[in-house]
Design a protein around this motif. Sequence first.
Motif, PDB file in Angstrom:
ATOM      1  N   SER A 184       1.413  10.172   4.807  1.00  0.00           N
ATOM      2  CA  SER A 184       0.551   8.902   4.624  1.00  0.00           C
ATOM      3  C   SER A 184       0.555   7.914   5.031  1.00  0.00           C
ATOM      4  CB  SER A 184       0.451   9.028   2.886  1.00  0.00           C
ATOM      5  OG  SER A 184       1.621   8.186   2.255  1.00  0.00           O
ATOM      6  N   HIS A 185       2.037   7.509   5.166  1.00  0.00           N
ATOM      7  CA  HIS A 185       2.295   6.193   5.817  1.00  0.00           C
ATOM      8  C   HIS A 185       1.674   6.071   7.235  1.00  0.00           C
ATOM      9  CE1 HIS A 185       5.475   2.857   6.415  1.00  0.00           C
ATOM     10  NE2 HIS A 185       5.047   2.695   7.520  1.00  0.00           N
ATOM     11  N   TRP A 186       1.580   6.980   7.775  1.00  0.00           N
ATOM     12  CA  TRP A 186       1.194   7.089   9.187  1.00  0.00           C
ATOM     13  C   TRP A 186      -0.366   6.674   9.195  1.00  0.00           C
ATOM     14  CZ3 TRP A 186      -2.286   8.955  12.806  1.00  0.00           C
ATOM     15  CH2 TRP A 186      -1.913   8.706  14.418  1.00  0.00           C
TER      16      TRP A 186
ATOM     17  N   PHE B  27       9.321   5.915   4.412  1.00  0.00           N
ATOM     18  CA  PHE B  27      10.336   6.614   5.152  1.00  0.00           C
ATOM     19  C   PHE B  27      10.551   5.910   6.592  1.00  0.00           C
ATOM     20  CE2 PHE B  27      12.943   9.959   7.446  1.00  0.00           C
ATOM     21  CZ  PHE B  27      14.004   9.902   6.676  1.00  0.00           C
ATOM     22  N   ILE B  28       9.295   6.084   7.442  1.00  0.00           N
ATOM     23  CA  ILE B  28       9.442   5.557   8.655  1.00  0.00           C
ATOM     24  C   ILE B  28       9.596   4.161   8.789  1.00  0.00           C
ATOM     25  CG2 ILE B  28       8.309   7.468   9.459  1.00  0.00           C
ATOM     26  CD1 ILE B  28       5.801   6.084   9.805  1.00  0.00           C
ATOM     27  N   ASP B  29       9.239   3.309   7.660  1.00  0.00           N
ATOM     28  CA  ASP B  29       9.532   1.925   7.841  1.00  0.00           C
ATOM     29  C   ASP B  29      11.100   1.655   7.428  1.00  0.00           C
ATOM     30  OD1 ASP B  29       7.252   1.323   8.696  1.00  0.00           O
ATOM     31  OD2 ASP B  29       6.664  -0.032   7.146  1.00  0.00           O
ATOM     32  N   LEU B  30      11.760   2.567   6.815  1.00  0.00           N
ATOM     33  CA  LEU B  30      13.143   2.569   6.523  1.00  0.00           C
ATOM     34  C   LEU B  30      14.058   2.807   7.589  1.00  0.00           C
ATOM     35  CD1 LEU B  30      12.994   3.954   2.978  1.00  0.00           C
ATOM     36  CD2 LEU B  30      13.840   1.722   3.183  1.00  0.00           C
TER      37      LEU B  30
ATOM     38  N   SER C 292      10.160   6.398  15.340  1.00  0.00           N
ATOM     39  CA  SER C 292       9.694   6.209  13.845  1.00  0.00           C
ATOM     40  C   SER C 292       8.316   6.370  13.677  1.00  0.00           C
ATOM     41  CB  SER C 292      10.297   4.690  13.210  1.00  0.00           C
ATOM     42  OG  SER C 292       9.564   3.798  14.006  1.00  0.00           O
ATOM     43  N   HIS C 293       7.380   6.003  14.689  1.00  0.00           N
ATOM     44  CA  HIS C 293       5.984   5.840  14.188  1.00  0.00           C
ATOM     45  C   HIS C 293       4.983   6.579  15.082  1.00  0.00           C
ATOM     46  CE1 HIS C 293       6.832   2.656  11.395  1.00  0.00           C
ATOM     47  NE2 HIS C 293       5.865   2.652  11.054  1.00  0.00           N
ATOM     48  N   SER C 294       5.650   7.760  16.068  1.00  0.00           N
ATOM     49  CA  SER C 294       4.424   8.529  16.420  1.00  0.00           C
ATOM     50  C   SER C 294       4.148   9.548  15.833  1.00  0.00           C
ATOM     51  CB  SER C 294       4.997   8.912  17.867  1.00  0.00           C
ATOM     52  OG  SER C 294       6.094   9.941  17.533  1.00  0.00           O
TER      53      SER C 294
ATOM     54  N   LEU D 128      -1.965   5.425   6.735  1.00  0.00           N
ATOM     55  CA  LEU D 128      -2.221   3.873   6.279  1.00  0.00           C
ATOM     56  C   LEU D 128      -2.034   3.076   7.410  1.00  0.00           C
ATOM     57  CD1 LEU D 128      -1.381   4.179   2.748  1.00  0.00           C
ATOM     58  CD2 LEU D 128      -3.492   4.328   3.592  1.00  0.00           C
ATOM     59  N   ASP D 129      -1.016   3.274   8.326  1.00  0.00           N
ATOM     60  CA  ASP D 129      -0.797   2.389   9.095  1.00  0.00           C
ATOM     61  C   ASP D 129      -1.730   2.427  10.211  1.00  0.00           C
ATOM     62  OD1 ASP D 129       1.675   1.347   8.109  1.00  0.00           O
ATOM     63  OD2 ASP D 129       3.057   2.270   9.643  1.00  0.00           O
ATOM     64  N   ALA D 130      -2.126   3.599  10.350  1.00  0.00           N
ATOM     65  CA  ALA D 130      -3.264   3.659  11.489  1.00  0.00           C
ATOM     66  C   ALA D 130      -4.567   2.804  11.106  1.00  0.00           C
ATOM     67  CB  ALA D 130      -3.867   5.140  11.650  1.00  0.00           C
TER      68      ALA D 130
ATOM     69  N   GLY E 159       0.763  -1.052   0.065  1.00  0.00           N
ATOM     70  CA  GLY E 159       0.095   0.241  -0.059  1.00  0.00           C
ATOM     71  C   GLY E 159       0.838   1.206   0.239  1.00  0.00           C
ATOM     72  N   HIS E 160       1.998   1.268   0.941  1.00  0.00           N
ATOM     73  CA  HIS E 160       2.691   2.286   0.951  1.00  0.00           C
ATOM     74  C   HIS E 160       3.578   2.829  -0.420  1.00  0.00           C
ATOM     75  CE1 HIS E 160       2.078   2.651   5.151  1.00  0.00           C
ATOM     76  NE2 HIS E 160       2.740   1.734   5.508  1.00  0.00           N
ATOM     77  N   PHE E 161       3.896   1.585  -1.037  1.00  0.00           N
ATOM     78  CA  PHE E 161       4.611   1.545  -2.572  1.00  0.00           C
ATOM     79  C   PHE E 161       3.352   2.143  -3.595  1.00  0.00           C
ATOM     80  CE2 PHE E 161       7.797  -0.720  -0.205  1.00  0.00           C
ATOM     81  CZ  PHE E 161       8.874  -0.174  -0.918  1.00  0.00           C
TER      82      PHE E 161
END
Length: 228
Positions: A102-104, A30-33, A66-68, A106-108, A4-6
């Motif tokens: 957007s990464h955060w 980025f945050i997963d990198l 990385s993820h807050s 979608l993760d949420a 999804g992130h890609f």
Amino acid sequence: MFIGHFGVGFGAKAAAPKVSLGSLFLAGQFIDLLWPTFLLLGIEQVRIDPTATKVTPLDFEYYPISHSLLAVLGWAVLIAVSYQLLRHYRRGAVVLGLAVVSHWLLDAIVHRPDLPLYPGSAYLLGFNLWSSLSATLAIELLIFVLGVWMYLRVTEPSDAVGKWALCVLIAFLVVIYLANLFGSPPPNVTALAWVGQAQWLLVAWGYWIDRHRRPVATMIVSGRISDT
Ligand SMILES: [Zn+2]
């Protein structure tokens, strides 16, 4: 969430055509990198637990840097400002910053409530789509397919590499995704983190593809018209 992130990275090309696909992948993921490096340094923690969710065998215990949400907003500004300073393309800088955020978001949608609002926050957010494998697959593949479709609408190969390197990447991402979903869980956190580091190669792959594709002809024409 993985492809999804890609998908966001691919689709964002339509919003900022002059940004390389590699940069869009870098921002969207980025945050997963960063996360694997924080795991290897012992700054953040994850526990492997095959019963954690129906989709991922990971229990995200602690990942505030990385993820807050607050940290992610900071990373977004850092990426956007760095890009603006390097490339002087404001539209691209804004799109890259939004891709980081957007990464955060979608993760949420998919995570259990484990995403902090800020480091130290007791309130953890997550709508737990991972409680359903079919719903996760549907949403994530939809985002991916939409993103790739948008990317294909605005770019065309300038040589064979531009065509085949993209086809192979798309197939590779789908295979990795399915292997993650249906394969056995990682043996330990160190192995998980090193596999995570390998995602930098996907960013490099994005830069490589981008050098062998160009905006579709209609976009070049409309660009010329608007320049004059
Ligand atoms: Zn993530």
